[in-house]
Scaffold this motif. Structure first.
Motif, PDB file in Angstrom:
ATOM      1  N   SER A   2       1.237  -1.186   0.127  1.00  0.00           N
ATOM      2  CA  SER A   2      -0.062   0.133  -0.001  1.00  0.00           C
ATOM      3  C   SER A   2       1.252   1.660  -0.280  1.00  0.00           C
ATOM      4  N   GLN A   3       1.898   0.891   0.507  1.00  0.00           N
ATOM      5  CA  GLN A   3       3.354   2.776   0.253  1.00  0.00           C
ATOM      6  C   GLN A   3       3.408   2.448  -0.900  1.00  0.00           C
ATOM      7  N   ALA A   4       4.236   1.697  -1.229  1.00  0.00           N
ATOM      8  CA  ALA A   4       4.326   1.954  -2.726  1.00  0.00           C
ATOM      9  C   ALA A   4       3.287   2.246  -4.473  1.00  0.00           C
ATOM     10  N   GLU A   5       2.072   2.035  -3.101  1.00  0.00           N
ATOM     11  CA  GLU A   5       1.202   2.598  -4.543  1.00  0.00           C
ATOM     12  C   GLU A   5       0.830   3.262  -4.050  1.00  0.00           C
ATOM     13  N   GLU A   6       0.851   4.076  -2.836  1.00  0.00           N
ATOM     14  CA  GLU A   6       0.668   5.550  -2.128  1.00  0.00           C
ATOM     15  C   GLU A   6       1.583   6.360  -2.711  1.00  0.00           C
ATOM     16  N   ARG A   7       2.803   6.561  -3.233  1.00  0.00           N
ATOM     17  CA  ARG A   7       3.727   6.478  -4.073  1.00  0.00           C
ATOM     18  C   ARG A   7       3.590   6.582  -5.330  1.00  0.00           C
ATOM     19  N   TRP A   8       3.419   5.805  -6.236  1.00  0.00           N
ATOM     20  CA  TRP A   8       2.995   5.327  -7.349  1.00  0.00           C
ATOM     21  C   TRP A   8       2.103   6.612  -7.557  1.00  0.00           C
ATOM     22  N   LEU A   9       0.999   6.496  -6.853  1.00  0.00           N
ATOM     23  CA  LEU A   9       0.155   7.092  -7.494  1.00  0.00           C
ATOM     24  C   LEU A   9       0.071   8.792  -7.198  1.00  0.00           C
ATOM     25  N   ALA A  10       1.206   9.114  -6.222  1.00  0.00           N
ATOM     26  CA  ALA A  10       1.739  10.682  -6.136  1.00  0.00           C
ATOM     27  C   ALA A  10       2.303  11.129  -7.665  1.00  0.00           C
ATOM     28  N   LEU A  11       3.553  10.228  -7.324  1.00  0.00           N
ATOM     29  CA  LEU A  11       4.883  10.210  -8.723  1.00  0.00           C
ATOM     30  C   LEU A  11       3.504  11.122  -9.783  1.00  0.00           C
ATOM     31  N   GLN A  12       2.290   9.670  -9.938  1.00  0.00           N
ATOM     32  CA  GLN A  12       1.351   9.056 -11.430  1.00  0.00           C
ATOM     33  C   GLN A  12       1.183  11.532 -11.312  1.00  0.00           C
ATOM     34  N   GLU A  13       0.558  11.746 -10.236  1.00  0.00           N
ATOM     35  CA  GLU A  13      -0.011  13.030 -10.121  1.00  0.00           C
ATOM     36  C   GLU A  13       0.750  13.961 -10.382  1.00  0.00           C
ATOM     37  N   ASP A  14       2.283  13.977  -9.965  1.00  0.00           N
ATOM     38  CA  ASP A  14       3.506  15.100 -10.574  1.00  0.00           C
ATOM     39  C   ASP A  14       3.772  14.809 -11.773  1.00  0.00           C
ATOM     40  N   LEU A  15       3.513  13.912 -12.224  1.00  0.00           N
ATOM     41  CA  LEU A  15       4.017  13.800 -13.883  1.00  0.00           C
ATOM     42  C   LEU A  15       2.469  14.354 -14.776  1.00  0.00           C
ATOM     43  N   GLY A  16       0.973  14.327 -13.956  1.00  0.00           N
ATOM     44  CA  GLY A  16       0.151  15.125 -14.240  1.00  0.00           C
ATOM     45  C   GLY A  16       0.299  16.592 -14.596  1.00  0.00           C
ATOM     46  N   ASN A  17       0.782  17.377 -13.474  1.00  0.00           N
ATOM     47  CA  ASN A  17       1.239  18.374 -13.205  1.00  0.00           C
ATOM     48  C   ASN A  17       2.489  19.073 -14.242  1.00  0.00           C
ATOM     49  N   ALA A  18       2.773  17.950 -13.964  1.00  0.00           N
ATOM     50  CA  ALA A  18       4.501  18.311 -14.879  1.00  0.00           C
ATOM     51  C   ALA A  18       4.220  18.723 -16.793  1.00  0.00           C
ATOM     52  N   GLY A  19       3.133  18.162 -17.099  1.00  0.00           N
ATOM     53  CA  GLY A  19       2.661  18.076 -18.770  1.00  0.00           C
ATOM     54  C   GLY A  19       1.620  19.189 -18.370  1.00  0.00           C
TER      55      GLY A  19
END
Length: 86
Positions: A69-86
């Motif tokens: 669950s920690q890895a999945e939360e981190r993954w979701l956070a990164l997806q958001e970062d990538l979304g915001n970056a673009g």
């Protein structure tokens, strides 16, 4: 005079897209591995006849679920970062 505006402490230096994507793919591998280990532990738990072994496997599964669950939360956070970056 114009002082440099203080930057909020919580915003870490932005990782670039390539670094983010690399971390995402590392996490995806970790998640897949943890998921497989959890399934194995679950299967072993279902087959376990020794109570001590069952307790150990249950604890192992709980630990794996927590990491997952920690890895999945981190993954979701990164997806958001990538979304915001673009």
């Amino acid at each position: 005079g114009r002082g440099a505006s203080p930057t909020p402490a919580k915003s870490a230096p932005q990782k670039n897209d390539r670094e983010l994507r690399r971390e995402v793919s590392n996490l995806e591998r970790s998640i897949a591995k943890l998921d497989a280990e959890k399934k194995q532990a679950n299967a072993a738990l279902l087959a376990a006849t020794d109570p001590a072994e069952a307790v150990r496997l249950h604890a192992e599964m709980s630990a794996l679920a927590e990491k997952l669950s920690q890895a999945e939360e981190r993954w979701l956070a990164l997806q958001e970062d990538l979304g915001n970056a673009g």
